[in-house]
Design a protein around this motif. Structure first.
Motif, short mmCIF file in Angstrom:
data_model
loop_
_atom_site.label_atom_id
_atom_site.label_comp_id
_atom_site.label_asym_id
_atom_site.label_seq_id
_atom_site.Cartn_x
_atom_site.Cartn_y
_atom_site.Cartn_z
N GLY A 1 17.73 1.79 7.81
CA GLY A 1 18.21 2.30 9.08
C GLY A 1 17.35 3.39 9.69
N GLN A 2 16.41 3.94 8.92
CA GLN A 2 15.52 4.94 9.49
C GLN A 2 14.52 4.26 10.43
OE1 GLN A 2 14.26 7.00 5.72
NE2 GLN A 2 14.75 8.82 6.94
N HIS A 3 14.03 5.03 11.40
CA HIS A 3 13.05 4.53 12.36
C HIS A 3 11.65 4.90 11.87
CE1 HIS A 3 15.78 3.92 15.97
NE2 HIS A 3 16.58 4.28 14.98
N PRO B 1 -2.14 -2.00 11.66
CA PRO B 1 -1.25 -1.46 10.63
C PRO B 1 -0.24 -2.55 10.22
CG PRO B 1 -0.74 -0.51 12.79
CD PRO B 1 -1.85 -1.49 12.98
N VAL B 2 -0.13 -2.77 8.92
CA VAL B 2 0.75 -3.81 8.38
C VAL B 2 1.65 -3.18 7.33
CG1 VAL B 2 0.84 -6.05 7.23
CG2 VAL B 2 -1.03 -5.54 8.80
N LEU B 3 2.96 -3.44 7.44
CA LEU B 3 3.96 -2.83 6.56
C LEU B 3 4.43 -3.82 5.50
CD1 LEU B 3 5.73 -0.25 6.16
CD2 LEU B 3 7.45 -1.40 7.58
N PHE B 4 4.55 -3.33 4.26
CA PHE B 4 5.02 -4.15 3.13
C PHE B 4 6.19 -3.46 2.44
CE2 PHE B 4 0.58 -5.11 3.72
CZ PHE B 4 0.50 -6.48 3.54
N ARG C 1 10.51 -10.58 3.59
CA ARG C 1 10.02 -11.95 3.43
C ARG C 1 8.54 -12.05 3.72
NH1 ARG C 1 14.30 -16.04 6.16
NH2 ARG C 1 15.24 -16.62 4.17
N ASP C 2 8.09 -11.27 4.69
CA ASP C 2 6.69 -11.31 5.10
C ASP C 2 6.29 -9.90 5.52
OD1 ASP C 2 4.22 -12.37 5.66
OD2 ASP C 2 4.85 -13.51 7.41
N LEU D 1 13.75 0.35 9.65
CA LEU D 1 13.53 -0.05 8.26
C LEU D 1 14.77 -0.75 7.71
CD1 LEU D 1 11.69 3.18 7.10
CD2 LEU D 1 10.68 0.96 7.66
N PRO D 2 14.62 -1.97 7.18
CA PRO D 2 15.77 -2.75 6.74
C PRO D 2 16.23 -2.50 5.30
CG PRO D 2 13.81 -4.11 6.67
CD PRO D 2 13.40 -2.76 7.20
N PHE D 3 15.44 -1.77 4.51
CA PHE D 3 15.76 -1.58 3.10
C PHE D 3 15.50 -0.15 2.66
CE2 PHE D 3 14.12 -5.94 3.58
CZ PHE D 3 15.26 -6.65 3.20
N ASP D 4 16.18 0.28 1.63
CA ASP D 4 15.86 1.53 0.95
C ASP D 4 14.66 1.28 0.05
OD1 ASP D 4 18.08 2.86 1.98
OD2 ASP D 4 19.31 2.52 0.21
#
Length: 137
Positions: free
Chosen positions: A63-65, A77-80, A85-86, A105-108
């Motif tokens: 939930g954070q931006h 810039p690419v986030l992992f 899923r990707d 952000l969808p996950f902790d």
């Protein structure tokens, strides 16, 4: 019958040893992101050369931006995250970003942000200096 298998094993080991050193050198710099107390952002400088990339690791909550900027440099810039899923393209105007240019952000947990050159720039072996700005709130 054992000789062909032995030759295949030798070939596989040779190929693995030839490929692994290149993969180990793919990451240029790996930094862990820490913000000063009471702040939500920071800036980091660096240089990416060829097919290498710089990696920035941080921990955040669902939930954070996240807002990322690298200016006008030919860097992506690419986030992992282990549960994504990707990978997420964090370039300006990416469809993954909201109207404000933020990614929710969808996950902790642990995230990794990699700065990669565009394919054309990487192919030429260019060395691209950058200033990464990152904000999480």
């Amino acid at each position: 019958m054992n000789k062909p298998v032995s030759k295949h094993v030798k070939l596989a080991l040779t190929l693995a040893l030839a490929v692994l050193p290149g993969a180990a050198n793919a990451a240029g710099v790996q930094r862990e992101i820490h913000f000063a107390p009471g702040t939500y952002g920071a800036s980091y400088g660096g240089t990416v050369r060829g097919y290498n990339y710089d990696s920035y690791v941080f921990y955040a909550h669902r939930g954070q931006h996240l807002k990322v900027g690298v200016g006008q440099q030919p860097l992506t810039p690419v986030l992992f995250h282990k549960s994504l899923r990707d990978a997420v393209n964090m370039e300006a105007y990416s469809p993954a970003l909201n109207r404000s240019g933020d990614y929710i952000l969808p996950f902790d947990g642990r995230y990794e942000l990699r700065l990669l050159q565009t394919r054309n720039a990487a192919r030429s072996g260019r060395q691209v200096p950058y200033t990464l700005s990152i904000r999480i709130w």
